[in-house]
Design a protein around this motif. Structure first.
Motif, PDB file in Angstrom:
ATOM      1  N   TRP A  45       0.460  -1.386  -0.135  1.00  0.00           N
ATOM      2  CA  TRP A  45       0.204   0.276   0.133  1.00  0.00           C
ATOM      3  C   TRP A  45       0.763   1.192   0.092  1.00  0.00           C
ATOM      4  O   TRP A  45       0.123   2.047  -0.327  1.00  0.00           O
ATOM      5  CB  TRP A  45      -1.054  -0.089   1.091  1.00  0.00           C
ATOM      6  N   LEU A  59       1.309   4.913  -1.705  1.00  0.00           N
ATOM      7  CA  LEU A  59       1.475   4.002  -3.203  1.00  0.00           C
ATOM      8  C   LEU A  59       1.163   5.294  -3.910  1.00  0.00           C
ATOM      9  O   LEU A  59       1.950   5.625  -4.655  1.00  0.00           O
ATOM     10  CB  LEU A  59       0.946   3.045  -3.771  1.00  0.00           C
ATOM     11  N   PRO A  60      -0.301   6.195  -3.972  1.00  0.00           N
ATOM     12  CA  PRO A  60      -0.607   7.147  -4.552  1.00  0.00           C
ATOM     13  C   PRO A  60       0.317   7.921  -4.442  1.00  0.00           C
ATOM     14  O   PRO A  60       0.404   9.784  -5.607  1.00  0.00           O
ATOM     15  CB  PRO A  60      -1.981   7.700  -4.726  1.00  0.00           C
ATOM     16  N   LEU A  63       3.452   8.428  -6.470  1.00  0.00           N
ATOM     17  CA  LEU A  63       2.743   8.253  -8.324  1.00  0.00           C
ATOM     18  C   LEU A  63       3.100  10.148  -8.532  1.00  0.00           C
ATOM     19  O   LEU A  63       3.750  10.501  -9.129  1.00  0.00           O
ATOM     20  CB  LEU A  63       2.034   7.570  -8.449  1.00  0.00           C
ATOM     21  N   LEU A  71       8.656   2.451  -8.910  1.00  0.00           N
ATOM     22  CA  LEU A  71       7.409   1.987  -9.237  1.00  0.00           C
ATOM     23  C   LEU A  71       6.098   1.483  -9.740  1.00  0.00           C
ATOM     24  O   LEU A  71       5.150   0.715  -9.473  1.00  0.00           O
ATOM     25  CB  LEU A  71       7.125   3.716  -9.115  1.00  0.00           C
ATOM     26  N   VAL A  72       6.651   1.430 -11.629  1.00  0.00           N
ATOM     27  CA  VAL A  72       5.897   0.532 -11.666  1.00  0.00           C
ATOM     28  C   VAL A  72       5.800  -0.891 -11.651  1.00  0.00           C
ATOM     29  O   VAL A  72       4.343  -1.258 -11.032  1.00  0.00           O
ATOM     30  CB  VAL A  72       6.618   0.570 -13.453  1.00  0.00           C
ATOM     31  N   TRP A  74       6.628  -2.084  -9.038  1.00  0.00           N
ATOM     32  CA  TRP A  74       5.627  -2.511  -7.805  1.00  0.00           C
ATOM     33  C   TRP A  74       4.224  -2.019  -8.466  1.00  0.00           C
ATOM     34  O   TRP A  74       3.385  -2.646  -6.951  1.00  0.00           O
ATOM     35  CB  TRP A  74       6.336  -0.536  -6.322  1.00  0.00           C
ATOM     36  N   ILE A  75       3.973  -1.369  -8.312  1.00  0.00           N
ATOM     37  CA  ILE A  75       2.307  -1.003  -9.103  1.00  0.00           C
ATOM     38  C   ILE A  75       1.952  -2.156  -9.282  1.00  0.00           C
ATOM     39  O   ILE A  75       0.163  -3.171  -9.118  1.00  0.00           O
ATOM     40  CB  ILE A  75       2.099   0.045  -9.856  1.00  0.00           C
ATOM     41  N   ALA A  78       1.953  -4.662  -6.730  1.00  0.00           N
ATOM     42  CA  ALA A  78       0.743  -4.532  -6.235  1.00  0.00           C
ATOM     43  C   ALA A  78      -0.680  -5.421  -6.410  1.00  0.00           C
ATOM     44  O   ALA A  78      -1.452  -5.667  -6.042  1.00  0.00           O
ATOM     45  CB  ALA A  78       0.551  -2.731  -5.651  1.00  0.00           C
ATOM     46  N   ALA A  79      -0.830  -4.640  -8.255  1.00  0.00           N
ATOM     47  CA  ALA A  79      -2.461  -5.275  -8.454  1.00  0.00           C
ATOM     48  C   ALA A  79      -1.989  -6.699  -8.212  1.00  0.00           C
ATOM     49  O   ALA A  79      -2.960  -7.105  -8.329  1.00  0.00           O
ATOM     50  CB  ALA A  79      -1.702  -4.520  -9.995  1.00  0.00           C
TER      51      ALA A  79
END
Length: 149
Positions: A45, A59-60, A63, A71-72, A74-75, A78-79
């Protein structure tokens, strides 16, 4: 004397969902600095920093503030975890495919490991992919349990 075999708990829908959710509570990576700086904990998160005071950033927020190439992935990790939570939730209506849940956890762990390793390649930094171990352990438990069902 009787032989006792330690077996993992039976994967009820509540246990599976709790285990998958718990993967989001453990730090996905512990990032340390060679100069003795305070470690940074990265979660699904967001992150926790302890210097100069305890500070959490989602996380937002990362960004919006950073253009880091980490970051990519990591996202993506998380997804994959969020999709694994959704997949595990389908067990309550009898629609979960344990292979999908386990596969998503394996993917989340692999991508998370790549983030920790890439962080560790930077000078005076080390990343320990703690969350990868948790994600893969739950994936193995879920997959093995489905093979016995």
């Amino acid at each position: 004397m009787t032989d006792t075999v330690l077996r993992p708990p039976r994967p009820t829908p509540w246990r599976v969902l709790a285990a998958v959710l718990a993967c989001g509570l453990v730090p996905w990576s512990v990032q340390t600095f060679a100069d003795g700086g305070v470690p940074f904990l990265r979660f699904a998160w967001g992150g926790l920093s302890f210097a100069p005071v305890l500070y959490a950033r989602t996380l937002p927020e990362y960004l919006a503030l950073s253009g880091s190439p980490l970051l990519v992935p990591w996202i993506v990790a998380a997804a994959c975890w969020v999709l694994a939570v959704a997949s595990a939730s389908l067990a309550f209506v009898g629609r979960e495919d344990p292979r999908v849940t386990a596969g998503l956890l394996v993917l989340a762990g692999a991508v998370n490991a790549s983030v920790a390793v890439r962080f560790g390649l930077q000078p005076v930094r080390t990343g320990y992919p703690v969350g990868t171990l948790a994600l893969w352990a739950v994936a193995a438990w879920r997959y093995r349990a489905s093979a016995r069902e």
